[in-house]
Design a protein around this motif. Structure first.
Motif, PDB file in Angstrom:
ATOM      1  N   ASN A  95       0.755  -1.171   0.241  1.00  0.00           N
ATOM      2  CA  ASN A  95      -0.137   0.052  -0.090  1.00  0.00           C
ATOM      3  C   ASN A  95       0.721   1.272  -0.028  1.00  0.00           C
ATOM      4  O   ASN A  95       0.550   2.259  -0.445  1.00  0.00           O
ATOM      5  CB  ASN A  95      -0.796   0.051   1.326  1.00  0.00           C
ATOM      6  CG  ASN A  95      -2.056   1.185   1.154  1.00  0.00           C
ATOM      7  OD1 ASN A  95      -2.519   1.388  -0.186  1.00  0.00           O
ATOM      8  ND2 ASN A  95      -2.614   1.573   2.266  1.00  0.00           N
ATOM      9  N   HIS A  96       1.964   1.306   0.487  1.00  0.00           N
ATOM     10  CA  HIS A  96       2.820   2.403   0.666  1.00  0.00           C
ATOM     11  C   HIS A  96       4.392   1.953   0.152  1.00  0.00           C
ATOM     12  O   HIS A  96       5.245   1.714   0.848  1.00  0.00           O
ATOM     13  CB  HIS A  96       3.137   2.644   2.104  1.00  0.00           C
ATOM     14  CG  HIS A  96       1.765   3.007   2.691  1.00  0.00           C
ATOM     15  ND1 HIS A  96       0.739   4.313   2.568  1.00  0.00           N
ATOM     16  CD2 HIS A  96       1.142   2.247   3.766  1.00  0.00           C
ATOM     17  CE1 HIS A  96      -0.119   3.889   3.472  1.00  0.00           C
ATOM     18  NE2 HIS A  96      -0.146   2.853   3.998  1.00  0.00           N
ATOM     19  N   GLU A  98       6.433   4.027  -0.994  1.00  0.00           N
ATOM     20  CA  GLU A  98       7.572   4.632  -0.309  1.00  0.00           C
ATOM     21  C   GLU A  98       8.263   4.091   0.765  1.00  0.00           C
ATOM     22  O   GLU A  98       9.193   4.727   1.247  1.00  0.00           O
ATOM     23  CB  GLU A  98       7.184   6.138  -0.062  1.00  0.00           C
ATOM     24  CG  GLU A  98       6.274   6.544   0.906  1.00  0.00           C
ATOM     25  CD  GLU A  98       4.901   5.876   0.415  1.00  0.00           C
ATOM     26  OE1 GLU A  98       3.902   6.297   1.316  1.00  0.00           O
ATOM     27  OE2 GLU A  98       4.640   5.549  -0.593  1.00  0.00           O
ATOM     28  N   ASP A 189      -6.502   5.729   6.184  1.00  0.00           N
ATOM     29  CA  ASP A 189      -5.369   5.066   5.288  1.00  0.00           C
ATOM     30  C   ASP A 189      -6.085   4.257   4.371  1.00  0.00           C
ATOM     31  O   ASP A 189      -6.292   3.032   4.776  1.00  0.00           O
ATOM     32  CB  ASP A 189      -4.488   4.353   6.315  1.00  0.00           C
ATOM     33  CG  ASP A 189      -2.992   3.842   5.851  1.00  0.00           C
ATOM     34  OD1 ASP A 189      -2.996   4.399   4.595  1.00  0.00           O
ATOM     35  OD2 ASP A 189      -2.148   3.198   6.348  1.00  0.00           O
ATOM     36  N   ALA A 229       4.399  -1.178   5.389  1.00  0.00           N
ATOM     37  CA  ALA A 229       4.065  -0.641   3.783  1.00  0.00           C
ATOM     38  C   ALA A 229       3.141  -1.406   3.349  1.00  0.00           C
ATOM     39  O   ALA A 229       2.666  -0.914   2.198  1.00  0.00           O
ATOM     40  CB  ALA A 229       5.501  -1.324   3.196  1.00  0.00           C
ATOM     41  N   TYR A 232      -3.525  -0.796   5.750  1.00  0.00           N
ATOM     42  CA  TYR A 232      -4.762   0.041   5.298  1.00  0.00           C
ATOM     43  C   TYR A 232      -5.805  -0.112   6.489  1.00  0.00           C
ATOM     44  O   TYR A 232      -5.790  -0.864   7.335  1.00  0.00           O
ATOM     45  CB  TYR A 232      -4.944  -0.513   3.933  1.00  0.00           C
ATOM     46  CG  TYR A 232      -5.847  -1.639   4.108  1.00  0.00           C
ATOM     47  CD1 TYR A 232      -7.235  -1.626   4.125  1.00  0.00           C
ATOM     48  CD2 TYR A 232      -5.454  -3.132   4.448  1.00  0.00           C
ATOM     49  CE1 TYR A 232      -8.123  -2.881   3.999  1.00  0.00           C
ATOM     50  CE2 TYR A 232      -6.156  -4.151   4.487  1.00  0.00           C
ATOM     51  CZ  TYR A 232      -7.546  -3.954   4.434  1.00  0.00           C
ATOM     52  OH  TYR A 232      -8.461  -5.073   4.454  1.00  0.00           O
TER      53      TYR A 232
END
Length: 265
Positions: A95-96, A98, A189, A229, A232
């Protein structure tokens, strides 16, 4: 030369999941022993153990599923369900993106701090430590990372936040020192449904190469809620998932913390 994971690393990996009271320990221990007894390389054994751990919540929803082949590829596992041979392909949705690199750096720092504490006195410091960092904390160069490792080491040693560490809490562990990031949930999120659909499309392309001896092939998409990472709070535009077209017989999205499962197909 690629780094291999030690047996100690594997024990720690499993121990973290043992903190989850929903873990089905007996089958999990059996599956891990089976993987250990296989001829796979240590790195592959580690990957397979991590994958089967992600399926723990899946086993609660499908208690009749019995895994028969834990070390195959394409699909990842083969199981028996309702007298059918089922191939199970597992994939994680990030989901992330970065945060993936940051998380990798954090894990390396945690391991270095664990080594320092265990070298000093494993008995005194054994436990699972959940750390939260100050928002402005940087992890982008080796010098800063070394400073952060010392802050983590001092925080645990004194049982009091120091340097980059904002807070810490400790949970029981009977063998070693294990450090991880504190779980925190952002109420807004969101996980975009497009990421799930893109993942399904990529797996669709590989479907013709999967084991054709199985009666059905299922795709299980996991959000690893123990990973910063992958976390959610809700799936955005969830109704779009109903539009999916795929040769997989069944598709599920699973989150491994509370065990929520969504049947996509």
């Amino acid at each position: 030369m690629k780094k291999t994971f030690s047996e100690e690393d594997l024990v720690k990996n499993l121990s973290l999941y043992y903190l989850n009271r929903h873990l089905k320990k007996k089958p999990m221990e059996k599956y891990h022993r089976t993987i250990d007894e296989s001829p796979l390389h240590d790195r592959e054994k580690y990957r397979k153990k991590s994958e089967i751990l992600l399926l723990n919540s899946f086993m609660h929803h499908f208690p009749e599923v019995k895994f028969e082949n834990l070390t195959c590829e394409s699909p990842d596992f083969i199981a028996k369900f309702n007298d059918k041979k089922i191939g199970i392909e597992l994939t994680e949705v990030i989901n992330h993106l970065e945060m993936k690199k940051v998380e990798s750096t954090l894990n390396k720092m945690f391991r270095q701090a664990e080594i320092l504490l265990e070298q000093e006195d494993t008995t005194k410091y054994r436990g699972v430590y959940f750390l939260e960092f100050h928002p402005e904390t940087k992890f982008d160069n080796l010098e800063v990372q070394q400073e952060n490792i010392i802050s983590i080491y001092k925080s645990i040693k004194k049982n009091k936040p120091a340097g980059c560490v904002k807070s810490l809490r400790k949970s029981f562990h009977r063998r070693n020192v294990f450090i991880t990031h504190e779980y925190s949930m952002n109420l807004f999120d969101e996980l975009c449904s497009e990421k799930i659909l893109e993942l399904i499309e990529k797996k669709n392309e590989k479907f013709p190469y999967y084991d054709t001896s199985v009666d059905e092939c299922w795709l299980v998409i996991v959000s690893d809620m123990n990973s910063i990472a992958s976390r959610y709070t809700f799936i955005q535009d969830k109704e779009h998932l109903k539009e999916v077209k795929s040769p997989f017989h069944k598709i599920f999205h699973l989150e491994n913390l509370c065990g929520n499962i969504t049947s996509i197909k």
